[in-house]
Write a protein that holds these residues in place. Structure first.
Motif, mmCIF file in Angstrom:
data_model
loop_
_atom_site.group_PDB
_atom_site.id
_atom_site.type_symbol
_atom_site.label_atom_id
_atom_site.label_comp_id
_atom_site.label_asym_id
_atom_site.label_seq_id
_atom_site.Cartn_x
_atom_site.Cartn_y
_atom_site.Cartn_z
ATOM 1 N N ALA A 120 -14.902 19.347 -20.713
ATOM 2 C CA ALA A 120 -15.192 18.125 -19.782
ATOM 3 C C ALA A 120 -13.914 18.100 -18.861
ATOM 4 O O ALA A 120 -14.217 18.010 -17.620
ATOM 5 C CB ALA A 120 -15.260 17.045 -20.348
ATOM 6 N N GLU A 121 -12.815 18.332 -19.287
ATOM 7 C CA GLU A 121 -11.484 18.290 -18.571
ATOM 8 C C GLU A 121 -11.543 19.530 -17.522
ATOM 9 O O GLU A 121 -11.277 19.135 -16.165
ATOM 10 C CB GLU A 121 -10.401 18.538 -19.243
ATOM 11 C CG GLU A 121 -8.989 18.454 -18.574
ATOM 12 C CD GLU A 121 -8.774 17.343 -17.693
ATOM 13 O OE1 GLU A 121 -8.010 17.425 -16.676
ATOM 14 O OE2 GLU A 121 -9.439 16.346 -17.943
ATOM 15 N N THR A 125 -11.707 19.217 -13.473
ATOM 16 C CA THR A 125 -10.767 19.868 -12.680
ATOM 17 C C THR A 125 -11.309 20.769 -11.365
ATOM 18 O O THR A 125 -10.903 20.742 -10.164
ATOM 19 C CB THR A 125 -9.685 20.769 -13.523
ATOM 20 O OG1 THR A 125 -9.231 19.990 -14.310
ATOM 21 C CG2 THR A 125 -8.784 21.483 -12.460
ATOM 22 N N LEU A 126 -12.432 21.276 -11.720
ATOM 23 C CA LEU A 126 -13.279 22.294 -10.860
ATOM 24 C C LEU A 126 -14.045 21.323 -9.785
ATOM 25 O O LEU A 126 -14.447 22.042 -8.750
ATOM 26 C CB LEU A 126 -14.173 23.270 -11.630
ATOM 27 C CG LEU A 126 -13.583 24.138 -12.424
ATOM 28 C CD1 LEU A 126 -14.251 24.907 -13.318
ATOM 29 C CD2 LEU A 126 -12.480 24.991 -11.631
ATOM 30 N N ASP A 127 -14.302 20.148 -10.028
ATOM 31 C CA ASP A 127 -15.449 19.328 -9.374
ATOM 32 C C ASP A 127 -14.797 19.289 -7.942
ATOM 33 O O ASP A 127 -15.379 19.105 -7.143
ATOM 34 C CB ASP A 127 -15.439 17.991 -9.874
ATOM 35 C CG ASP A 127 -16.720 18.055 -10.877
ATOM 36 O OD1 ASP A 127 -17.297 19.238 -10.913
ATOM 37 O OD2 ASP A 127 -16.912 17.045 -11.721
ATOM 38 N N GLY A 128 -13.539 19.303 -7.837
ATOM 39 C CA GLY A 128 -12.932 19.040 -6.528
ATOM 40 C C GLY A 128 -13.094 20.044 -5.175
ATOM 41 O O GLY A 128 -13.187 19.899 -4.269
ATOM 42 N N ARG A 139 -3.465 24.722 -14.034
ATOM 43 C CA ARG A 139 -3.901 23.436 -14.712
ATOM 44 C C ARG A 139 -5.318 23.900 -14.965
ATOM 45 O O ARG A 139 -5.851 23.410 -15.922
ATOM 46 C CB ARG A 139 -3.837 22.331 -13.560
ATOM 47 C CG ARG A 139 -4.382 20.952 -14.314
ATOM 48 C CD ARG A 139 -3.587 19.719 -13.637
ATOM 49 N NE ARG A 139 -4.415 19.832 -12.290
ATOM 50 C CZ ARG A 139 -5.695 18.823 -12.200
ATOM 51 N NH1 ARG A 139 -6.100 18.225 -13.397
ATOM 52 N NH2 ARG A 139 -6.181 18.658 -11.298
ATOM 53 N N ILE A 140 -6.264 24.545 -14.186
ATOM 54 C CA ILE A 140 -7.653 25.113 -14.514
ATOM 55 C C ILE A 140 -7.617 25.859 -15.680
ATOM 56 O O ILE A 140 -8.204 25.443 -16.621
ATOM 57 C CB ILE A 140 -8.432 25.881 -13.228
ATOM 58 C CG1 ILE A 140 -8.331 24.792 -12.008
ATOM 59 C CG2 ILE A 140 -9.377 26.392 -13.573
ATOM 60 C CD1 ILE A 140 -8.811 25.606 -10.821
#
Length: 226
Positions: A120-121, A125-128, A139-140
């Protein structure tokens, strides 16, 4: 909600895993499947599917063959392998074919929850979208590196926990705290403390052995199924 397909040849285990998924906030079980054919049909049929919890040992084809067939069809649904297959070649093949995580059976709810929360994290992170600098790339990739189990309580050693775990895994049957102590070299009190921790987290099963007199002996075995 993150829509999940749970795939396991054992219907009971599939139900347990599905119940685990439903306990994690933000996740919903869209369907269950018990064979490779059912899994592929579900992937093609469901209007939206984000994640597959995929067993490797299926009656008609392996989980890795399911992943290969999905990719051949252009289906990019994310996959977390949830399986008793622990040989390095299978783990390596899963990585190469794009499995995001690999959870080895048997496991407790906390282990699956950690994997799902890490997933979920990653999605957050990728939604941006957009471009990523090195720090964002790190971070990804780091979003998937969450531990499979939460940290040990204060005063517990990871090394000792692993000693006790390996002892239970290799045992032919349930063991007492004294037998664990004799095999690992720790004190009986230390063995008892770690065994109780494993039982509380669902990773060990407690049974009682009754003698002719006195209190029953507590004996522990590694949980055999998720």
């Amino acid at each position: 909600m993150i829509e999940v397909l749970v795939v396991d040849d054992d219907t009971r285990v599939a139900r347990v895993n599905a119940a685990y998924v439903e306990k994690v906030a933000g996740f919903h079980v869209a369907a269950e499947a018990h064979s490779a054919l059912e899994a592929l049909d579900a992937v093609a049929r469901l209007p939206r599917l984000d994640l597959i919890l995929l067993d490797h040992y299926l009656p008609d084809r392996t989980g890795l063959e399911v992943v290969r067939e999905m990719r051949r069809r252009g289906l990019q649904t994310d996959v977390i392998m949830v399986t008793a297959a622990r040989d390095v070649s299978t783990v390596q093949a899963a990585m190469r074919q794009g499995a995001l995580q690999y959870l080895v059976k048997p496991f407790a709810f906390a282990g699956l929850r950690a994997k799902l929360e890490a997933y979920a994290e990653l999605r957050r992170t990728l939604d941006g979208g957009g471009e990523a600098e090195q720090a964002e790339v790190d971070r990804i990739f780091g979003a998937l590196s969450a531990p499979s189990e939460p940290g040990l309580p204060k005063g517990h050693s990871p090394t000792t926990a692993e000693l006790v775990r390996q002892c239970l895994l290799k045992a032919d049957g349930p063991l007492s705290a004294q037998e664990i102590a004799d095999r690992t070299g720790v004190s009986r009190q230390t063995a008892q403390r770690y065994l109780k921790l494993l039982e509380r987290t669902g990773r060990a099963v407690l049974t009682l052995k009754y003698g002719e007199a006195g209190r029953p002996e507590h004996r522990y075995a590694w949980a055999t199924r998720a």
